[in-house]
Design an enzyme around this catalytic site. Structure first.
Site, PDB file in Angstrom:
ATOM      1  N   GLU A  21       1.081  -1.369   0.080  1.00 10.19           N
ATOM      2  CA  GLU A  21      -0.058  -0.147   0.005  1.00 10.19           C
ATOM      3  C   GLU A  21       0.588   0.982   0.166  1.00 10.19           C
ATOM      4  O   GLU A  21       1.640   1.032   0.500  1.00 10.19           O
ATOM      5  CB  GLU A  21      -1.311  -0.359   1.690  1.00 10.19           C
ATOM      6  N   LYS A  55      -4.404  21.690  -8.744  1.00 12.37           N
ATOM      7  CA  LYS A  55      -4.264  22.894  -9.913  1.00 12.37           C
ATOM      8  C   LYS A  55      -2.760  22.761 -10.707  1.00 12.37           C
ATOM      9  O   LYS A  55      -2.710  22.003 -10.527  1.00 12.37           O
ATOM     10  CB  LYS A  55      -2.777  24.560  -8.713  1.00 12.37           C
ATOM     11  N   PHE A 101      -9.649   9.969   4.462  1.00 14.60           N
ATOM     12  CA  PHE A 101      -9.381  11.006   3.097  1.00 14.60           C
ATOM     13  C   PHE A 101     -11.008  10.554   2.797  1.00 14.60           C
ATOM     14  O   PHE A 101     -10.891  11.652   2.331  1.00 14.60           O
ATOM     15  CB  PHE A 101      -8.201  11.352   2.651  1.00 14.60           C
ATOM     16  N   GLU A 102     -10.582   9.594   2.379  1.00 19.41           N
ATOM     17  CA  GLU A 102     -12.085   9.275   1.772  1.00 19.41           C
ATOM     18  C   GLU A 102     -13.792   9.802   3.133  1.00 19.41           C
ATOM     19  O   GLU A 102     -14.310  10.420   1.608  1.00 19.41           O
ATOM     20  CB  GLU A 102     -12.799   7.769   2.173  1.00 19.41           C
ATOM     21  N   ASP A 104      -2.805  12.284  -3.203  1.00 19.38           N
ATOM     22  CA  ASP A 104      -2.794  13.899  -3.399  1.00 19.38           C
ATOM     23  C   ASP A 104      -3.351  14.127  -4.658  1.00 19.38           C
ATOM     24  O   ASP A 104      -2.780  14.197  -5.478  1.00 19.38           O
ATOM     25  CB  ASP A 104      -1.909  14.690  -3.030  1.00 19.38           C
ATOM     26  N   THR A 135     -11.052   5.553   4.806  1.00 20.45           N
ATOM     27  CA  THR A 135      -9.792   5.942   5.261  1.00 20.45           C
ATOM     28  C   THR A 135     -10.181   7.573   5.476  1.00 20.45           C
ATOM     29  O   THR A 135     -11.449   7.802   5.491  1.00 20.45           O
ATOM     30  CB  THR A 135      -8.710   5.804   4.411  1.00 20.45           C
TER      31      THR A 135
HETATM   32  C1  SAM Z   1      -4.714  12.416   0.660  1.00 19.37           C
HETATM   33  S1  SAM Z   1      -3.442  11.225   1.943  1.00 19.37           S
HETATM   34  C2  SAM Z   1      -4.190   9.352   1.733  1.00 19.37           C
HETATM   35  C3  SAM Z   1      -3.584   9.170   3.094  1.00 19.37           C
HETATM   36  C4  SAM Z   1      -4.586   7.176   2.880  1.00 19.37           C
HETATM   37  N1  SAM Z   1      -4.402   6.681   2.145  1.00 19.37           N
HETATM   38  C5  SAM Z   1      -6.067   7.955   3.290  1.00 19.37           C
HETATM   39  O1  SAM Z   1      -6.957   7.328   2.132  1.00 19.37           O
HETATM   40  O2  SAM Z   1      -6.859   8.119   4.105  1.00 19.37           O
HETATM   41  C6  SAM Z   1      -2.369  11.036   1.126  1.00 19.37           C
HETATM   42  C7  SAM Z   1      -0.839  10.152   1.482  1.00 19.37           C
HETATM   43  O3  SAM Z   1      -0.090   9.767   0.174  1.00 19.37           O
HETATM   44  C8  SAM Z   1       1.485  10.286   0.977  1.00 19.37           C
HETATM   45  N2  SAM Z   1       2.602  10.120   0.548  1.00 19.37           N
HETATM   46  C9  SAM Z   1       2.608  11.448  -1.049  1.00 19.37           C
HETATM   47  N3  SAM Z   1       3.345  11.765  -1.846  1.00 19.37           N
HETATM   48  C10 SAM Z   1       3.867   9.849  -1.614  1.00 19.37           C
HETATM   49  C11 SAM Z   1       5.408   8.898  -1.782  1.00 19.37           C
HETATM   50  N4  SAM Z   1       5.671   9.726  -2.987  1.00 19.37           N
HETATM   51  N5  SAM Z   1       5.282   8.367  -1.514  1.00 19.37           N
HETATM   52  C12 SAM Z   1       4.612   7.635  -0.722  1.00 19.37           C
HETATM   53  N6  SAM Z   1       3.386   8.349  -0.500  1.00 19.37           N
HETATM   54  C13 SAM Z   1       3.230   9.295  -0.416  1.00 19.37           C
HETATM   55  C14 SAM Z   1       1.346  11.262   1.952  1.00 19.37           C
HETATM   56  O4  SAM Z   1       2.204  11.805   2.875  1.00 19.37           O
HETATM   57  C15 SAM Z   1      -0.076  11.432   2.184  1.00 19.37           C
HETATM   58  O5  SAM Z   1      -0.333  10.620   3.578  1.00 19.37           O
END
Ligand code: SAM
Length: 217
Positions: free
Chosen positions: A40, A119, A191-192, A115, A189
């Site tokens: 994951e 933009k 963020f969901e 993420d 999750t």
């Molecule tokens: C919007 S959050 C979603 C977290 C989780 N999957 C959820 O659904 O709640 C995106 C996550 O991806 C991680 N992330 C962003 N870029 C990453 C990368 N290049 N490698 C590993 N993790 C990354 C961020 O630190 C963040 O915790």
């Protein structure tokens, strides 16, 4: 970061975390047993990965995350639930996939709510890019599954474009002949939940690596 997460990082890192870069053979031997391999990417606070670990005790699971409070939270959960089938990379997913996993070594990759970078000038920061997905597909075993979810419609369309451009992938709906993407059991999750509070719909995109490059799955 909570004090619990800080304690977990201090005391549990040696037990669960791997060096940021490993030789593929060392990643495989992180578990002293054979088993299906799951990954994951960007697990956030770790809820979905914990659920996966509980539901599939026979799988060897890896999590990749760069957000330290999230890693601390996952480590706390692993300790509380006495789970031994998860190892963690604190590193960027692009590096981990490129350096620490060999070709055809992963059975399933999950990326939930990456993420969205809404933009236009930030689109280049999106995780789901052609070059990244090419490496990811190479690391999947033939027949292996790639599961993405997002609550941001423009990113869902972007993901679809990137995935459909990969000749080695076939979508679940195309594979099954059922064009409505099936319901997928996913723990909600953080963020969901946030997306749903904002009234967003959620897209689950499920693809498989073709079993052989000349025929569809
Ligand atoms: C919007 S959050 C979603 C977290 C989780 N999957 C959820 O659904 O709640 C995106 C996550 O991806 C991680 N992330 C962003 N870029 C990453 C990368 N290049 N490698 C590993 N993790 C990354 C961020 O630190 C963040 O915790």
């Amino acid at each position: 970061m909570t004090t619990g997460q800080a304690r977990a990082l201090e005391q549990l890192t040696d037990r669960y975390c791997l060096p940021p870069v490993l030789e593929p053979a060392d990643a495989e031997s992180a578990f002293s047993r054979p088993g299906p391999t799951g990954l994951e990417i960007g697990f956030g606070m770790g809820q979905a990965l914990l659920r996966w670990a509980v539901e599939r005790p026979d799988w060897n699971l890896f999590g990749v995350e760069v957000y330290q409070p999230g890693i601390g939270s996952l480590l706390l959960g692993l300790e509380r639930q006495q789970l031994t089938n998860v190892r963690v990379f604190e590193a960027a997913a692009e590096d981990v996939l490129a350096k620490s996993f060999g070709a055809s070594s992963i059975d399933e990759v999950r990326i939930f709510f990456p993420d969205p970078w809404p933009k236009k000038r930030h689109h280049k920061r999106r995780l789901i890019q052609g070059a990244f997905v090419s490496v990811l597909v190479d690391r999947l075993r033939p027949g292996g599954r790639l599961w993405l979810a997002t609550d941001w419609e423009p990113y869902a369309r972007w993901m679809l474009n990137v995935l459909e451009a990969q000749s080695e992938l076939v979508s679940e709906s195309a594979a099954s002949g059922d064009l409505s993407q099936g319901a997928h059991q996913r723990l909600e999750t953080r963020f969901e939940a946030r997306g749903k509070r904002l009234g967003h719909r959620v897209w689950d995109l499920v693809y498989y690596r073709k079993r052989c490059s000349t025929a569809s799955r």
